[in-house]
Design a protein around this motif. Structure first.
Motif, PDB file in Angstrom:
ATOM      1  N   HIS A 171       0.855  -1.186   0.000  1.00 31.72           N
ATOM      2  CA  HIS A 171       0.000   0.000   0.000  1.00 31.72           C
ATOM      3  C   HIS A 171       0.893   1.239   0.000  1.00 31.72           C
ATOM      4  N   PRO A 172       0.632   2.203  -0.863  1.00 33.43           N
ATOM      5  CA  PRO A 172       1.536   3.345  -0.981  1.00 33.43           C
ATOM      6  C   PRO A 172       1.487   4.336   0.177  1.00 33.43           C
ATOM      7  N   ILE A 201      -2.267  12.922  -3.008  1.00 34.82           N
ATOM      8  CA  ILE A 201      -1.273  13.156  -4.070  1.00 34.82           C
ATOM      9  C   ILE A 201       0.089  13.465  -3.453  1.00 34.82           C
ATOM     10  N   LYS A 202       0.129  14.329  -2.445  1.00 35.32           N
ATOM     11  CA  LYS A 202       1.393  14.671  -1.784  1.00 35.32           C
ATOM     12  C   LYS A 202       2.010  13.455  -1.105  1.00 35.32           C
ATOM     13  N   ALA A 226       6.218   9.254  -1.140  1.00 37.85           N
ATOM     14  CA  ALA A 226       6.578   7.835  -1.097  1.00 37.85           C
ATOM     15  C   ALA A 226       7.249   7.375  -2.390  1.00 37.85           C
ATOM     16  N   GLY A 227       7.319   8.254  -3.386  1.00 33.11           N
ATOM     17  CA  GLY A 227       7.883   7.872  -4.680  1.00 33.11           C
ATOM     18  C   GLY A 227       6.972   6.918  -5.437  1.00 33.11           C
TER      19      GLY A 227
END
Length: 178
Positions: A13-14, A91-92, A97-98
């Motif tokens: 999970h990002p 989005i940020k 997290a790349g």
């Protein structure tokens, strides 16, 4: 590579450390729309809910009644409106997290509330479910006591009640049930 190469795979999970999300096959995603594999938000749409139910996944809802992220979404998102500052915050987080490959404006086809003309967020919530036969019989009995104009409409409503296969008594809409 094809979607079949990713079947039974998973993704980190990002934005939620340690959370792993499975890649799942879904009939509503076709080769013209993608790989046939999806990430899901089981609490936010019928197709996703069906996929999650089939794979026995939990239905976590990270959005509250006001359209804001809950504490379970993480401290960076808590209390942010999903369609407003929450979107920018995600989005940020993805950028940090790349994990953001591309960003572009997209007009999403949200369902819209016919009264407010604002987009709605579909979200699962706990319900009180009752015995279908009991509700159906009670509804039919009560309807027979209601004065309906024109009287021919009563039969149509009784037929509709008879065909109904499921019932959920809900008071989720502030303006009532249509």
């Amino acid at each position: 590579f094809s979607g079949a190469d990713l079947a039974d795979g998973s993704c980190a999970h990002p934005t939620i450390p340690g959370r792993v999300s499975p890649l799942l096959p879904a009939n509503h995603v076709t080769m013209t729309k993608g790989t046939g594999l999806v990430h899901t938000a089981p609490a936010h749409g019928m197709e996703d809910y069906s996929v999650a139910s089939h794979h026995q996944l939990p239905t976590d809802c990270l959005v509250d009644e006001s359209g804001c992220f809950t504490e379970a979404a993480g401290p960076e998102l808590k209390n942010k409106n999903v369609l407003e500052e929450g979107n920018e915050a995600v989005i940020k987080m993805l950028q940090a997290a790349g994990s953001l490959l591309k960003e572009e404006k997209y007009v999403h086809s949200y369902p819209y509330d016919w009264r407010t003309k604002k987009p709605m967020i579909i979200r699962a919530s706990k319900q009180w479910f009752v015995n279908t036969a009991d509700v159906k019989a009670a509804a039919q009995d009560v309807l027979k006591k209601v004065k309906v104009i024109p009287t021919s409409a009563v039969n149509r409503m009784l037929e509709m009640l008879e065909r109904r296969t499921f019932w959920c008594i809900s008071r989720q809409r502030c303006w009532g049930v249509p």
